[in-house]
Design an enzyme around this catalytic site. Structure first.
Site, PDB file in Angstrom:
ATOM      1  N   ARG A  99      35.902  21.767  24.501  1.00  0.00           N
ATOM      2  CA  ARG A  99      34.962  22.610  25.236  1.00  0.00           C
ATOM      3  C   ARG A  99      35.676  23.610  26.130  1.00  0.00           C
ATOM      4  O   ARG A  99      35.310  24.801  26.170  1.00  0.00           O
ATOM      5  CB  ARG A  99      34.020  21.732  26.076  1.00  0.00           C
ATOM      6  CG  ARG A  99      32.897  22.490  26.767  1.00  0.00           C
ATOM      7  CD  ARG A  99      31.887  23.037  25.776  1.00  0.00           C
ATOM      8  NE  ARG A  99      32.200  24.367  25.262  1.00  0.00           N
ATOM      9  CZ  ARG A  99      31.900  24.777  24.045  1.00  0.00           C
ATOM     10  NH1 ARG A  99      31.287  23.999  23.195  1.00  0.00           N
ATOM     11  NH2 ARG A  99      32.212  25.992  23.655  1.00  0.00           N
ATOM     12  N   LYS A 140      33.628  43.855  38.944  1.00  0.00           N
ATOM     13  CA  LYS A 140      32.436  43.041  38.679  1.00  0.00           C
ATOM     14  C   LYS A 140      32.793  41.975  37.638  1.00  0.00           C
ATOM     15  O   LYS A 140      32.408  42.038  36.473  1.00  0.00           O
ATOM     16  CB  LYS A 140      31.291  43.929  38.204  1.00  0.00           C
ATOM     17  CG  LYS A 140      30.845  44.924  39.271  1.00  0.00           C
ATOM     18  CD  LYS A 140      29.826  45.909  38.741  1.00  0.00           C
ATOM     19  CE  LYS A 140      29.429  46.920  39.826  1.00  0.00           C
ATOM     20  NZ  LYS A 140      28.500  47.954  39.325  1.00  0.00           N
ATOM     21  N   GLU A 150      35.004  58.416  46.454  1.00  0.00           N
ATOM     22  CA  GLU A 150      33.742  58.672  45.769  1.00  0.00           C
ATOM     23  C   GLU A 150      33.060  59.905  46.364  1.00  0.00           C
ATOM     24  O   GLU A 150      33.002  60.052  47.586  1.00  0.00           O
ATOM     25  CB  GLU A 150      32.842  57.451  45.927  1.00  0.00           C
ATOM     26  CG  GLU A 150      31.466  57.580  45.326  1.00  0.00           C
ATOM     27  CD  GLU A 150      30.610  56.365  45.656  1.00  0.00           C
ATOM     28  OE1 GLU A 150      30.508  55.478  44.803  1.00  0.00           O
ATOM     29  OE2 GLU A 150      30.072  56.299  46.781  1.00  0.00           O
ATOM     30  N   ASP A 190      30.119  60.191  41.364  1.00  0.00           N
ATOM     31  CA  ASP A 190      29.087  59.168  41.351  1.00  0.00           C
ATOM     32  C   ASP A 190      27.740  59.749  40.937  1.00  0.00           C
ATOM     33  O   ASP A 190      27.100  60.480  41.699  1.00  0.00           O
ATOM     34  CB  ASP A 190      28.980  58.507  42.731  1.00  0.00           C
ATOM     35  CG  ASP A 190      27.978  57.366  42.744  1.00  0.00           C
ATOM     36  OD1 ASP A 190      27.894  56.634  41.741  1.00  0.00           O
ATOM     37  OD2 ASP A 190      27.263  57.205  43.759  1.00  0.00           O
TER      38      ASP A 190
END
Length: 282
Positions: free
Chosen positions: A103, A138, A199, A220
């Site tokens: 697993r 992320k 940004e 952005d």
């Protein structure tokens, strides 16, 4: 932008696997004890999906840590594209150990191959352009380096690894620092030599960022027209990165504006694991 190499990840792989086995095996696999300790077995692992493979070193580490007597015979390498029902690797060793490691090994391989497959899907869409597709932060907690490595197996590239290796000055940082020029100036003083990215949300802010000497400017959610104008205004002074709201339908046209980078959080956060299956034979 850096791309992680497998040779630099050895300690990370071992640590990932130790944590996974502690979570899964804990004080011992009580179900595996149903099988006589001396019984040997063989197994094959197949992919039920078309996929790009990533994570072979994690599989090797799982079985090495479970039982060094297990032999892993790979039929593929990271970065290979495979078809449904294709054999990925064979195993030989104590039956208990094959089942105990199954697993954790498949969890790493299915997740990382899912990342590589997603990356390849996006990379194929910009073939023939000069743009580099970048991942983001992320990622799954504790598995960032693994996921970023998998991104490279699918033909995309790594953004910064974390908060320590490059500046990414966003709207809130700018506001708290007193402005674009002030933020970039402060960054140069804090960590000389670290890349400074900032940004911007419009062309006026782009001009401020360029005048202040930014290395990379993140555009952005600019319109396609504004991205094209940004490339013209920039004239090679900094690298330009497009970000925000970019999907399958818009990726190619954004790449064709002439930006250097496109960052896509979906490379690591919206991933479908590859369906794998292990077949045991005694």
């Amino acid at each position: 932008m850096p791309n992680l190499q497998l040779a630099t990840l050895t300690a990370e792989i071992e640590a990932n696997v130790r944590r996974a086995l502690q979570e899964d095996v804990g004080s011992g696999d009580i179900t595996a004890q149903l099988i006589p300790a001396e019984r040997l077995a063989k197994a094959s692992v197949i992919s039920r999906d078309a996929a790009v493979i990533a994570g072979t070193a994690w599989v090797d580490a799982v079985f090495r840590q479970v039982d060094p007597r297990v032999a892993v015979h790979w039929q593929v390498v990271d970065g290979d594209r495979v078809q449904p029902d294709q054999i990925l690797f064979h195993l030989e060793g104590p039956a208990r150990s094959l089942l105990t490691g199954e697993r954790s090994a498949l969890n790493f391989l299915q997740m990382l191959s899912g990342v590589a497959t997603k990356a390849q899907h996006y990379a194929d869409k910009v073939t023939g352009t000069q743009v580099q597709l970048l991942d983001t932060r992320k990622t799954l907690p504790g598995l960032r380096m693994a996921q970023k490595y998998a991104v490279t197996c699918g033909g995309c590239h790594n953004h910064r690894i974390g908060l320590f290796d490059a500046f990414l000055i966003k709207e809130n940082h700018i506001a708290a620092s007193g402005g674009i020029a002030e933020a970039i100036s402060a960054a140069r003083k804090i960590a000389l030599g670290k890349p400074v990215e900032i940004e911007v949300e419009n062309l006026a802010e782009l001009r401020q960022a360029l005048d202040a000497g930014a290395d990379i400017v993140m555009l952005d959610e600019l319109s396609l027209e504004d991205m094209r104008e940004a490339v013209a205004i920039n004239a090679g002074r900094a690298k330009l990165e497009a970000s925000g709201g970019i999907n399958d339908q818009t990726l190619r046209v954004v790449a064709e504006t002439g930006v250097d980078y496109i960052s896509i959080g979906a490379l690591t956060k919206d991933v479908k694991a590859v369906d794998l299956s292990m077949r045991l034979s005694l």
